[in-house]
Design a protein around this motif. Structure first.
Motif, PDB file in Angstrom:
ATOM      1  N   ALA A 175       5.715   6.490   6.716  1.00 41.93           N
ATOM      2  CA  ALA A 175       4.535   5.857   6.953  1.00 41.93           C
ATOM      3  C   ALA A 175       4.294   5.022   7.953  1.00 41.93           C
ATOM      4  CB  ALA A 175       3.612   5.483   5.610  1.00 41.93           C
ATOM      5  N   ARG A 176       5.115   3.901   7.891  1.00 45.49           N
ATOM      6  CA  ARG A 176       5.173   2.616   8.660  1.00 45.49           C
ATOM      7  C   ARG A 176       5.400   3.243  10.214  1.00 45.49           C
ATOM      8  NH1 ARG A 176       8.261  -0.474   3.973  1.00 45.49           N
ATOM      9  NH2 ARG A 176       6.542  -1.294   2.928  1.00 45.49           N
ATOM     10  N   LYS A 177       6.275   3.990  10.257  1.00 45.77           N
ATOM     11  CA  LYS A 177       6.704   4.727  11.469  1.00 45.77           C
ATOM     12  C   LYS A 177       5.630   5.263  12.040  1.00 45.77           C
ATOM     13  CE  LYS A 177      10.428   7.374  13.923  1.00 45.77           C
ATOM     14  NZ  LYS A 177       9.509   8.379  14.478  1.00 45.77           N
ATOM     15  N   ARG A 178       4.970   6.138  11.506  1.00 49.56           N
ATOM     16  CA  ARG A 178       3.524   6.929  11.871  1.00 49.56           C
ATOM     17  C   ARG A 178       2.753   5.949  12.300  1.00 49.56           C
ATOM     18  NH1 ARG A 178       1.636  11.078   7.889  1.00 49.56           N
ATOM     19  NH2 ARG A 178       0.434  11.881   9.713  1.00 49.56           N
ATOM     20  N   ILE A 179       2.488   5.114  11.489  1.00 46.65           N
ATOM     21  CA  ILE A 179       1.378   3.825  11.853  1.00 46.65           C
ATOM     22  C   ILE A 179       1.708   2.999  13.025  1.00 46.65           C
ATOM     23  CG2 ILE A 179       0.265   1.847  11.042  1.00 46.65           C
ATOM     24  CD1 ILE A 179       0.570   3.093   8.295  1.00 46.65           C
ATOM     25  N   ALA A 180       2.987   2.724  13.287  1.00 46.12           N
ATOM     26  CA  ALA A 180       3.152   2.000  14.467  1.00 46.12           C
ATOM     27  C   ALA A 180       3.152   3.036  15.618  1.00 46.12           C
ATOM     28  CB  ALA A 180       4.601   1.645  14.327  1.00 46.12           C
ATOM     29  N   GLU A 181       3.321   4.290  15.620  1.00 42.58           N
ATOM     30  CA  GLU A 181       3.163   5.183  16.522  1.00 42.58           C
ATOM     31  C   GLU A 181       1.612   5.496  17.062  1.00 42.58           C
ATOM     32  OE1 GLU A 181       5.230   8.541  15.402  1.00 42.58           O
ATOM     33  OE2 GLU A 181       7.302   7.921  15.989  1.00 42.58           O
ATOM     34  N   GLU A 182       0.697   5.414  15.906  1.00 38.15           N
ATOM     35  CA  GLU A 182      -0.591   5.696  16.112  1.00 38.15           C
ATOM     36  C   GLU A 182      -1.510   4.215  16.784  1.00 38.15           C
ATOM     37  OE1 GLU A 182      -2.855   7.980  15.898  1.00 38.15           O
ATOM     38  OE2 GLU A 182      -1.496   9.595  14.859  1.00 38.15           O
ATOM     39  N   GLY A 183      -0.391   2.898  16.792  1.00 38.57           N
ATOM     40  CA  GLY A 183      -1.178   1.833  17.080  1.00 38.57           C
ATOM     41  C   GLY A 183      -2.081   1.283  16.261  1.00 38.57           C
ATOM     42  N   LEU A 184      -1.829   1.343  14.748  1.00 38.19           N
ATOM     43  CA  LEU A 184      -2.553   1.050  13.894  1.00 38.19           C
ATOM     44  C   LEU A 184      -2.348   0.243  13.219  1.00 38.19           C
ATOM     45  CD1 LEU A 184      -4.308   4.535  12.913  1.00 38.19           C
ATOM     46  CD2 LEU A 184      -5.362   2.740  14.285  1.00 38.19           C
ATOM     47  N   THR A 185      -1.061  -0.657  13.363  1.00 41.72           N
ATOM     48  CA  THR A 185      -0.446  -1.652  12.466  1.00 41.72           C
ATOM     49  C   THR A 185      -1.400  -2.775  11.876  1.00 41.72           C
ATOM     50  OG1 THR A 185       0.561  -2.725  14.190  1.00 41.72           O
ATOM     51  CG2 THR A 185       1.907  -1.020  13.045  1.00 41.72           C
ATOM     52  N   ASP A 186      -2.427  -3.251  13.061  1.00 38.92           N
ATOM     53  CA  ASP A 186      -3.108  -4.260  12.667  1.00 38.92           C
ATOM     54  C   ASP A 186      -4.406  -3.707  11.651  1.00 38.92           C
ATOM     55  OD1 ASP A 186      -4.348  -2.321  14.579  1.00 38.92           O
ATOM     56  OD2 ASP A 186      -5.957  -3.812  15.316  1.00 38.92           O
ATOM     57  N   ARG A 187      -4.315  -2.433  11.417  1.00 39.29           N
ATOM     58  CA  ARG A 187      -5.377  -1.957  10.506  1.00 39.29           C
ATOM     59  C   ARG A 187      -4.753  -1.543   9.209  1.00 39.29           C
ATOM     60  NH1 ARG A 187     -10.557  -1.874  11.368  1.00 39.29           N
ATOM     61  NH2 ARG A 187     -11.539  -2.399  13.488  1.00 39.29           N
ATOM     62  N   ILE A 188      -3.518  -1.250   9.107  1.00 38.58           N
ATOM     63  CA  ILE A 188      -3.098  -0.558   7.871  1.00 38.58           C
ATOM     64  C   ILE A 188      -1.645  -1.315   7.522  1.00 38.58           C
ATOM     65  CG2 ILE A 188      -1.904   1.376   6.967  1.00 38.58           C
ATOM     66  CD1 ILE A 188      -3.273   3.017   9.300  1.00 38.58           C
ATOM     67  N   GLU A 189      -1.677  -1.684   6.182  1.00 40.81           N
ATOM     68  CA  GLU A 189      -0.436  -2.301   5.583  1.00 40.81           C
ATOM     69  C   GLU A 189       0.182  -1.117   4.455  1.00 40.81           C
ATOM     70  OE1 GLU A 189       1.079  -6.015   2.868  1.00 40.81           O
ATOM     71  OE2 GLU A 189      -1.153  -5.656   3.135  1.00 40.81           O
ATOM     72  N   ILE A 190       1.407  -0.971   4.423  1.00 42.09           N
ATOM     73  CA  ILE A 190       2.004  -0.008   3.643  1.00 42.09           C
ATOM     74  C   ILE A 190       2.873  -0.836   2.725  1.00 42.09           C
ATOM     75  CG2 ILE A 190       3.331   1.947   3.153  1.00 42.09           C
ATOM     76  CD1 ILE A 190       0.640   2.784   4.263  1.00 42.09           C
ATOM     77  N   ARG A 191       2.810  -0.721   1.342  1.00 41.90           N
ATOM     78  CA  ARG A 191       3.617  -1.619   0.281  1.00 41.90           C
ATOM     79  C   ARG A 191       4.358  -0.649  -0.520  1.00 41.90           C
ATOM     80  NH1 ARG A 191      -1.341  -5.333  -2.004  1.00 41.90           N
ATOM     81  NH2 ARG A 191      -2.065  -6.110  -0.098  1.00 41.90           N
ATOM     82  N   VAL A 192       5.452  -1.013  -0.761  1.00 42.32           N
ATOM     83  CA  VAL A 192       6.209  -0.170  -1.949  1.00 42.32           C
ATOM     84  C   VAL A 192       5.814  -1.544  -3.100  1.00 42.32           C
ATOM     85  CG1 VAL A 192       8.595   0.357  -3.060  1.00 42.32           C
ATOM     86  CG2 VAL A 192       8.230   0.417  -0.431  1.00 42.32           C
ATOM     87  N   GLN A 193       4.938  -0.666  -3.846  1.00 36.70           N
ATOM     88  CA  GLN A 193       4.226  -1.406  -4.999  1.00 36.70           C
ATOM     89  C   GLN A 193       3.716  -0.470  -5.932  1.00 36.70           C
ATOM     90  OE1 GLN A 193       0.828  -3.911  -3.821  1.00 36.70           O
ATOM     91  NE2 GLN A 193       1.338  -5.713  -4.887  1.00 36.70           N
ATOM     92  N   ASP A 194       3.632  -1.070  -7.191  1.00 36.30           N
ATOM     93  CA  ASP A 194       2.991  -0.377  -8.287  1.00 36.30           C
ATOM     94  C   ASP A 194       1.614  -0.740  -8.416  1.00 36.30           C
ATOM     95  OD1 ASP A 194       2.284   0.041 -11.196  1.00 36.30           O
ATOM     96  OD2 ASP A 194       3.937   0.933 -11.257  1.00 36.30           O
ATOM     97  N   TYR A 195       0.728   0.371  -8.611  1.00 34.23           N
ATOM     98  CA  TYR A 195      -0.738   0.072  -8.639  1.00 34.23           C
ATOM     99  C   TYR A 195      -1.204  -1.091  -9.542  1.00 34.23           C
ATOM    100  CZ  TYR A 195      -1.502   2.556 -12.875  1.00 34.23           C
ATOM    101  OH  TYR A 195      -1.386   2.827 -14.233  1.00 34.23           O
ATOM    102  N   ARG A 196      -0.307  -1.224 -10.569  1.00 31.50           N
ATOM    103  CA  ARG A 196      -0.448  -2.164 -11.674  1.00 31.50           C
ATOM    104  C   ARG A 196      -0.307  -3.709 -11.237  1.00 31.50           C
ATOM    105  NH1 ARG A 196       2.910   1.287 -16.193  1.00 31.50           N
ATOM    106  NH2 ARG A 196       3.890   1.912 -14.186  1.00 31.50           N
ATOM    107  N   ASP A 197       0.261  -3.854  -9.966  1.00 32.22           N
ATOM    108  CA  ASP A 197       0.665  -5.113  -9.440  1.00 32.22           C
ATOM    109  C   ASP A 197      -0.151  -5.445  -8.456  1.00 32.22           C
ATOM    110  OD1 ASP A 197       2.855  -5.568 -11.188  1.00 32.22           O
ATOM    111  OD2 ASP A 197       4.215  -4.410 -10.003  1.00 32.22           O
ATOM    112  N   VAL A 198      -1.031  -4.533  -7.851  1.00 29.84           N
ATOM    113  CA  VAL A 198      -2.018  -4.938  -6.940  1.00 29.84           C
ATOM    114  C   VAL A 198      -2.875  -5.785  -7.201  1.00 29.84           C
ATOM    115  CG1 VAL A 198      -3.903  -4.052  -5.342  1.00 29.84           C
ATOM    116  CG2 VAL A 198      -1.997  -2.462  -5.912  1.00 29.84           C
ATOM    117  N   ARG A 199      -3.227  -7.276  -6.524  1.00 29.63           N
ATOM    118  CA  ARG A 199      -3.820  -8.195  -7.106  1.00 29.63           C
ATOM    119  C   ARG A 199      -4.863  -8.881  -5.722  1.00 29.63           C
ATOM    120  NH1 ARG A 199      -2.310  -6.461 -11.051  1.00 29.63           N
ATOM    121  NH2 ARG A 199      -0.754  -7.519 -12.556  1.00 29.63           N
ATOM    122  N   ASP A 200      -4.930  -7.887  -4.868  1.00 29.51           N
ATOM    123  CA  ASP A 200      -5.518  -8.678  -3.665  1.00 29.51           C
ATOM    124  C   ASP A 200      -6.954  -8.033  -3.427  1.00 29.51           C
ATOM    125  OD1 ASP A 200      -4.609  -6.167  -2.877  1.00 29.51           O
ATOM    126  OD2 ASP A 200      -3.971  -7.125  -0.791  1.00 29.51           O
ATOM    127  N   GLY A 201      -7.668  -7.787  -4.373  1.00 23.88           N
ATOM    128  CA  GLY A 201      -9.098  -7.220  -4.538  1.00 23.88           C
ATOM    129  C   GLY A 201      -9.926  -8.363  -4.001  1.00 23.88           C
TER     130      GLY A 201
END
Length: 428
Positions: free
Chosen positions: A235-261
């Motif tokens: 996903a990160r490679k595709r995002i870089a190729e699309e020029g969208l790294t300033d708009r998308i962050e991909i994390r290896v993370q469990d949904y239970r650990d998301v805290r940045d709402g």
């Protein structure tokens, strides 16, 4: 004269209590069964040993994955004919263990040319070993996700095609798989009423297709989370190729650990099947907490038919051992009740069951069209797993044994203003 096929047909019909609707071709070249029907090819006696020890679905699946049995003819037709005897039986006769039936045991041992019961063959390497301990811990979920998704991005490209979307597409007559997957992603964006600079959390983001579509077409800021390192890297490679790294962050993370709402919207597409009944309310509570007041959730999820006795539900052996370890399906009513119990207001439910059958048939066609390459990219056993599970699931959707639904829910603020248009289905 070689007669293994006739003896196998007789044995199978005695065990199942019904005529066998397919032909059998045995390892000795003999054939038996209705002319013109698809043929179950039994290449090795070892398949019979597997069925002696695990009658029914799991024994057949192990023999299939190991390449000891195959289908000569249309796979869907063969599975459809066998479904009533194996997967859709209304009684427990399929659970009879022939090892303990002296007459059937003697017949099977005669075919095996064995004087006594032989030990069970080891399961194919692709089978998940028996798991111990509580379900759906973070560590166990990560291992289960890795088993299914970390089998090679090149393999998934072959099966899924350029869209790299691994969930039900949204079809119009005459459209391509890529068109239908694009339309599904856009449908979700419109249901979520995404607008410029909204914050979107994509739970179980896969190979980044939803994140890319939402950022590129709607200008949102996206956080995607997955437990699969291979998916995240792709996903990160595709995002870089699309020029969208300033708009998308991909994390290896469990949904239970998301805290940045808080987020404005959450998409969960084909992920909740991995959550499990013991964690589903926690899942709904977590997503509710991550949304701002007025925030929207789109939950896209496979559902099973409700049982007369819900305590009798059990996970399909083949799916659990070879495809989605620890995956569980819930009835639509139970899912909506849990989402509502977490505080959401359910605003729309769309049933798209037939769409998944079409999607799966296209994936199977992709796999079969480049079968030698599929084997090179993974293993013969793994390719056989995917072919069987996708074809069987296509039939299950067509026969209404399982379904798939999109649930739109809102964290409606105090005062009751949902923020949705009066004609909520204007996304069409």
């Amino acid at each position: 004269m070689a007669d293994a096929a006739l003896r196998l047909t007789t044995l199978a019909e005695e065990l199942l209590g019904a005529p066998l609707p397919v032909r059998i071709r045995a390892w000795d070249g003999s054939e038996s069964g209705p002319p013109g029907a698809p043929t179950l090819v039994i290449r090795h006696r070892r398949a019979l040993r597997r069925l002696l020890w695990r009658p029914g679905e799991l024994g057949l699946a192990r023999a299939w994955v190991a390449g000891e049995i195959d289908i000569d003819g249309d796979l869907y037709t063969a599975l459809g004919l066998l479904a009533g005897l194996i997967w859709e039986r209304d009684d427990d006769r399929g659970a009879v263990h022939p090892v303990f039936d002296p007459r059937l045991r003697a017949a099977a041992l005669g075919l095996l040319k064995a004087g006594g019961v032989l030990p069970p063959p080891p399961p194919p390497a692709e089978e998940v070993r028996r798991r111990l301990g509580p379900l759906h811990t973070k560590r166990r979920d990560k291992r289960a996700i890795s088993h299914h998704y970390d089998v090679g991005n090149d393999f998934y490209e072959l099966v899924l095609g350029p869209s790299m979307v691994y969930s039900c597409a949204y079809w119009e007559d005459g459209g391509s798989l890529e068109d239908a997957q694009r339309d599904k992603l856009d449908l979700i964006c419109r249901k979520l009423a995404l607008k410029e600079d909204d914050r979107l959390l994509d739970v179980g983001c896969g190979w980044g297709s939803m994140a890319i579509h939402a950022a590129r077409e709607y200008g949102v800021q996206v956080t995607g989370v997955t437990l699969s390192r291979e998916q995240a890297a792709y996903a990160r490679k595709r995002i870089a190729e699309e020029g969208l790294t300033d708009r998308i962050e991909i994390r290896v993370q469990d949904y239970r650990d998301v805290r940045d709402g808080p987020y404005d919207a959450i998409s969960s597409i084909g992920m909740a099947e991995h959550v499990g009944a013991v964690r589903y309310r926690e899942y709904a509570d977590q997503l509710f907490a991550l949304l701002k007041p007025g925030g929207r959730l789109l939950n896209h999820q496979i559902a099973r038919r409700p049982e007369h006795d819900e305590s009798a539900y059990r996970v399909d052996d083949f799916i659990d051992r070879y495809v989605f370890p620890d995956g569980e399906l819930a009835p639509l009513g139970g899912t909506t009740a849990t989402i509502e119990g977490a505080g959401f207001e359910v605003r729309d439910v769309e049933v798209i069951r037939e769409h998944y059958a079409l999607t799966l048939r296209h994936w199977v066609a992709n796999l079969e069209a480049d079968w030698p390459q599929a084997i090179r990219l993974t293993t013969p056993g793994r390719a056989r797993v995917w072919r069987l599970y996708m074809a069987a699931c296509a039939l299950a959707f067509e026969r209404n044994r399982i379904g798939v639904n999109q649930i739109l829910a809102v964290k409606t603020p105090e005062g009751g203003a949902s923020g949705l248009p009066l004609r909520a289905r204007d996304w069409r």
